[in-house]
Write an enzyme that holds these catalytic residues in place. Sequence first.
Site, PDB file in Angstrom:
ATOM      1  CG  ASP A  19      -2.060   0.967   1.129  1.00  0.00           C
ATOM      2  OD1 ASP A  19      -2.327   1.460   0.020  1.00  0.00           O
ATOM      3  OD2 ASP A  19      -2.692   1.240   2.165  1.00  0.00           O
ATOM      4  N   GLY A  22       0.191   5.347  -4.558  1.00  0.00           N
ATOM      5  CA  GLY A  22      -0.415   6.610  -4.959  1.00  0.00           C
ATOM      6  C   GLY A  22       0.075   7.775  -4.114  1.00  0.00           C
ATOM      7  CD1 TRP A  24       7.429   6.693  -2.428  1.00  0.00           C
ATOM      8  CD2 TRP A  24       7.058   6.976  -4.621  1.00  0.00           C
ATOM      9  NE1 TRP A  24       8.651   6.754  -3.054  1.00  0.00           N
ATOM     10  CE2 TRP A  24       8.446   6.930  -4.404  1.00  0.00           C
ATOM     11  CE3 TRP A  24       6.583   7.138  -5.926  1.00  0.00           C
ATOM     12  CZ2 TRP A  24       9.379   7.035  -5.432  1.00  0.00           C
ATOM     13  CZ3 TRP A  24       7.501   7.260  -6.965  1.00  0.00           C
ATOM     14  CH2 TRP A  24       8.876   7.201  -6.716  1.00  0.00           C
ATOM     15  CB  SER A  64      -8.103  -6.179  -3.955  1.00  0.00           C
ATOM     16  OG  SER A  64      -8.782  -4.986  -4.281  1.00  0.00           O
ATOM     17  CD  GLU A  66     -12.837  -5.929  -2.679  1.00  0.00           C
ATOM     18  OE1 GLU A  66     -11.622  -6.142  -2.467  1.00  0.00           O
ATOM     19  OE2 GLU A  66     -13.708  -6.826  -2.614  1.00  0.00           O
ATOM     20  CG  ASN A  67      -7.208  -2.967  -6.381  1.00  0.00           C
ATOM     21  OD1 ASN A  67      -6.206  -3.673  -6.216  1.00  0.00           O
ATOM     22  ND2 ASN A  67      -7.605  -2.089  -5.480  1.00  0.00           N
ATOM     23  NE  ARG A  70      -6.837   1.113  -6.541  1.00  0.00           N
ATOM     24  CZ  ARG A  70      -5.619   0.988  -6.029  1.00  0.00           C
ATOM     25  NH1 ARG A  70      -4.553   1.059  -6.812  1.00  0.00           N
ATOM     26  NH2 ARG A  70      -5.455   0.787  -4.721  1.00  0.00           N
ATOM     27  NE  ARG A 187      -3.217  -1.413   4.223  1.00  0.00           N
ATOM     28  CZ  ARG A 187      -4.418  -1.525   3.696  1.00  0.00           C
ATOM     29  NH1 ARG A 187      -5.225  -2.488   4.106  1.00  0.00           N
ATOM     30  NH2 ARG A 187      -4.839  -0.704   2.760  1.00  0.00           N
TER      31      ARG A 187
END
Length: 239
Positions: A19, A22, A24, A64, A66-67, A70, A187
């Site tokens: 994680d 973005g 970064w 994932s 859920e990605n 995006r 994580r």
Amino acid sequence: MAAVPDTGPVPRHVAIIMDGNGRWAKARHLPRVAGHKAGVEAVRRVTRAARAMGVEALTLYAFSSENWRRPEDEVGALMGLLRLFIRSDLAELVAENVRLRIIGDYRRFAPDLVALVDDAMAKTAANTGPILVIALNYGSQAELVAATRRLAARAAAGEIDPAAITAGHIEAELDTADLPPLDLVIRSSGEQRLSNFLLWQAAYAELLFVDTLWPDFTADTLGDAIAAFGQRQRRYGGL
């Protein structure tokens, strides 16, 4: 590279929620894809370090279920980076006796990417060394639902007594059935949640949340995490 204490055990199976790509990029006024590219370099560093430290299985949460929410261009960029990683690093995995595994419904991806993944797994299938597991289109709740449905179908067919179903039966139906038990979940980026990742498998895993953004994750960061793991007392509900 951070030294792993001789007195502490090295986890057999480490999983990482990668994680912070973005954030970064945003901190450097760069597009998000630049963060993902830097994240791929972190994958290379960490996978090599894990092998050197004696980790048997390393599972990386790459994409994932859920990605898909995006932006389409970001999803496309992530798929492109996955293609690049497989093409550029497969020879090293073969040479280092690493076996590549995928968990999740990766067949939803574009046919050329599916074929590339299948080919990479086939070329490393006979390897007997460390296992690199990449979670692609993976969601733990979906994994558990699928496992439950398979057991229910077996019960309906009279192959198994529902009253006899144990945790072992469920574990045998999971994507991770042939992997070592999960010891440590890391994580990056300071977030403190599992985000639908290896929920069953993490029941007794040690959890470690680090502030380091994934592109800044190094061999030393992993070494520090493994050293911290070695200092923990795992009681599994006992004293």
